[in-house]
Design a protein around this motif. Structure first.
Motif, PDB file in Angstrom:
ATOM      1  N   UNK A 220      27.945  44.983  36.367  1.00  9.49           N
ATOM      2  CA  UNK A 220      29.389  45.470  36.418  1.00  9.49           C
ATOM      3  C   UNK A 220      30.027  44.109  35.817  1.00  9.49           C
ATOM      4  N   UNK A 221      31.276  44.495  35.368  1.00 10.04           N
ATOM      5  CA  UNK A 221      32.254  43.585  34.693  1.00 10.04           C
ATOM      6  C   UNK A 221      33.184  42.962  35.690  1.00 10.04           C
ATOM      7  N   UNK A 222      33.534  43.930  36.623  1.00  8.61           N
ATOM      8  CA  UNK A 222      34.526  43.657  37.541  1.00  8.61           C
ATOM      9  C   UNK A 222      34.164  42.699  38.813  1.00  8.61           C
ATOM     10  N   UNK A 223      34.635  41.654  39.102  1.00 11.69           N
ATOM     11  CA  UNK A 223      33.971  40.771  40.025  1.00 11.69           C
ATOM     12  C   UNK A 223      34.064  41.393  41.267  1.00 11.69           C
ATOM     13  N   UNK A 224      35.242  42.263  41.715  1.00  2.00           N
ATOM     14  CA  UNK A 224      35.202  42.766  43.184  1.00  2.00           C
ATOM     15  C   UNK A 224      34.025  43.822  43.198  1.00  2.00           C
ATOM     16  N   UNK A 225      33.841  44.580  42.068  1.00  2.00           N
ATOM     17  CA  UNK A 225      32.842  45.629  42.303  1.00  2.00           C
ATOM     18  C   UNK A 225      31.499  44.918  42.460  1.00  2.00           C
ATOM     19  N   UNK A 226      31.183  43.918  41.570  1.00  2.00           N
ATOM     20  CA  UNK A 226      29.981  42.922  41.768  1.00  2.00           C
ATOM     21  C   UNK A 226      29.958  42.556  43.378  1.00  2.00           C
ATOM     22  N   UNK A 227      31.159  42.101  43.845  1.00  2.00           N
ATOM     23  CA  UNK A 227      30.934  41.416  45.382  1.00  2.00           C
ATOM     24  C   UNK A 227      30.433  42.534  46.135  1.00  2.00           C
ATOM     25  N   UNK A 228      31.270  43.882  46.056  1.00  2.00           N
ATOM     26  CA  UNK A 228      30.777  45.090  46.922  1.00  2.00           C
ATOM     27  C   UNK A 228      29.478  45.276  46.714  1.00  2.00           C
ATOM     28  N   UNK A 229      28.828  45.368  45.605  1.00  2.00           N
ATOM     29  CA  UNK A 229      27.547  45.766  45.332  1.00  2.00           C
ATOM     30  C   UNK A 229      26.508  44.604  46.030  1.00  2.00           C
ATOM     31  N   UNK A 230      27.027  43.333  45.998  1.00  2.00           N
ATOM     32  CA  UNK A 230      26.272  42.441  46.541  1.00  2.00           C
ATOM     33  C   UNK A 230      26.201  42.595  48.018  1.00  2.00           C
ATOM     34  N   UNK A 231      27.282  42.911  48.794  1.00  2.00           N
ATOM     35  CA  UNK A 231      27.446  43.205  50.369  1.00  2.00           C
ATOM     36  C   UNK A 231      26.246  44.235  50.483  1.00  2.00           C
ATOM     37  N   UNK A 232      26.359  45.379  49.620  1.00  2.00           N
ATOM     38  CA  UNK A 232      25.274  46.544  49.779  1.00  2.00           C
ATOM     39  C   UNK A 232      23.916  45.993  49.552  1.00  2.00           C
TER      40      UNK A 232
END
Lengths: 100, 181
Positions: free
Chosen positions: B32-44
């Motif tokens: 993902x390019x969007x850092x927030x989307x990346x962080x949410x997926x990292x939480x998952x």
């Protein structure tokens, strides 16, 4: 009963994904997240082997790795913030102060 | 798998489901390019790994994974993402596809080589029987930390102190001579 080899395989796959992330991303925040993935893959391998050997010493090691990840994130982001203030970028390719 | 929901097979079924979630989410973290989307997926990813830890009888580690990792460390990530508030051009252009493909191939070959080399060793480890009452509990792991790993545990506090001092020092001052290129 979960087979150990599947746990280790999952750990290897997650580690590989993390490695690919470090290699293909230029954004330092993304690189940090990939490093967290790699650390977690290591944790998973520790926990998997601990279950197989029925010794929970590795659980203590995992706790130390979590502490290490927290400190790494704090220091790493301090560097990112300092870099962003001085250079206006988080692109790892543009940071070449050490290049002769 | 017809017996996937049989009570004896439920842990294994849950493991494979969580494994798929972890792999898909971690691929999204990397792509993902969007850092927030990346962080949410990292939480998952971290939460599904916490579930896997619990399935592997590492109850205390699973709790710590959620509290410290998905809780504290990810908050630091989100905080920095919010603080920098990067625009698309500040994130920079992605690497060329050929470089990405090469990296994926290289890492896949590395993992495959390691798997081939270690498969026999891993399969040869016999499963030891563990005491489900005490294994991986807070009492058992706490005893280990405060008795067997006491020195390492005390050194950890020094490690954190050095980390705090380093982080404050790095983030608080302007580096002179930066900006030249």
């Amino acid at each position: 009963m979960i087979p150990l080899e599947h746990v280790i395989l999952l750990s290897a796959v997650l580690f590989g994904i993390g490695t690919v992330g470090v290699l293909i991303r230029r954004n330092l925040i993304a690189i940090f997240m990939s490093i967290e993935l790699m650390l977690n893959a290591g944790n998973l391998a520790f926990v998997g082997f601990a279950r197989q050997y029925a010794g929970d010493g590795a659980h203590a090691v995992v706790l130390f790795i979590v502490v290490l990840a927290a400190v790494e994130a704090a220091v790493g982001f301090a560097i990112v913030v300092a870099m962003f203030r001085n250079r206006g970028t988080v692109n790892a390719d543009e940071v070449n102060l050490m290049k002769g | 798998m017809p017996d996937a929901l049989h009570p004896d097979n439920l842990p294994a079924t849950a493991f494979y489901l969580l494994a798929v979630v972890a792999i898909v989410a971690s691929i999204l973290v990397v792509t993902r390019r969007n850092p927030v989307a990346q962080a949410m997926n990292l939480i998952l990813t971290l939460l599904s790994l916490a579930g896997i830890f619990a399935l592997l009888q590492a109850h205390f580690v699973a709790a710590i994974q959620i509290l410290v990792y998905a809780g504290a460390i990810l908050v630091v990530f989100i905080f920095v993402i919010m603080l920098l508030n990067l625009s698309d051009e500040e994130i920079g252009p992605p690497r060329p596809s050929i470089a990405k493909g090469l990296a994926v191939l290289l890492v896949a070959a590395m993992i495959w080589g390691a798997a081939v080399r270690c498969a026999d060793d891993v399969l040869a480890i016999p499963a030891a029987t563990l005491d489900p009452g005490s294994y991986g509990t807070l009492a058992s792991v706490g005893l280990l930390i405060y008795r067997d790993y006491l020195l390492a545990f005390e050194l950890t506090s020094l490690f954190i102190l050095i980390g705090i001092v380093g982080a404050v020092l790095l983030a608080s001052r302007k580096v002179s001579g930066g900006g030249d290129k």
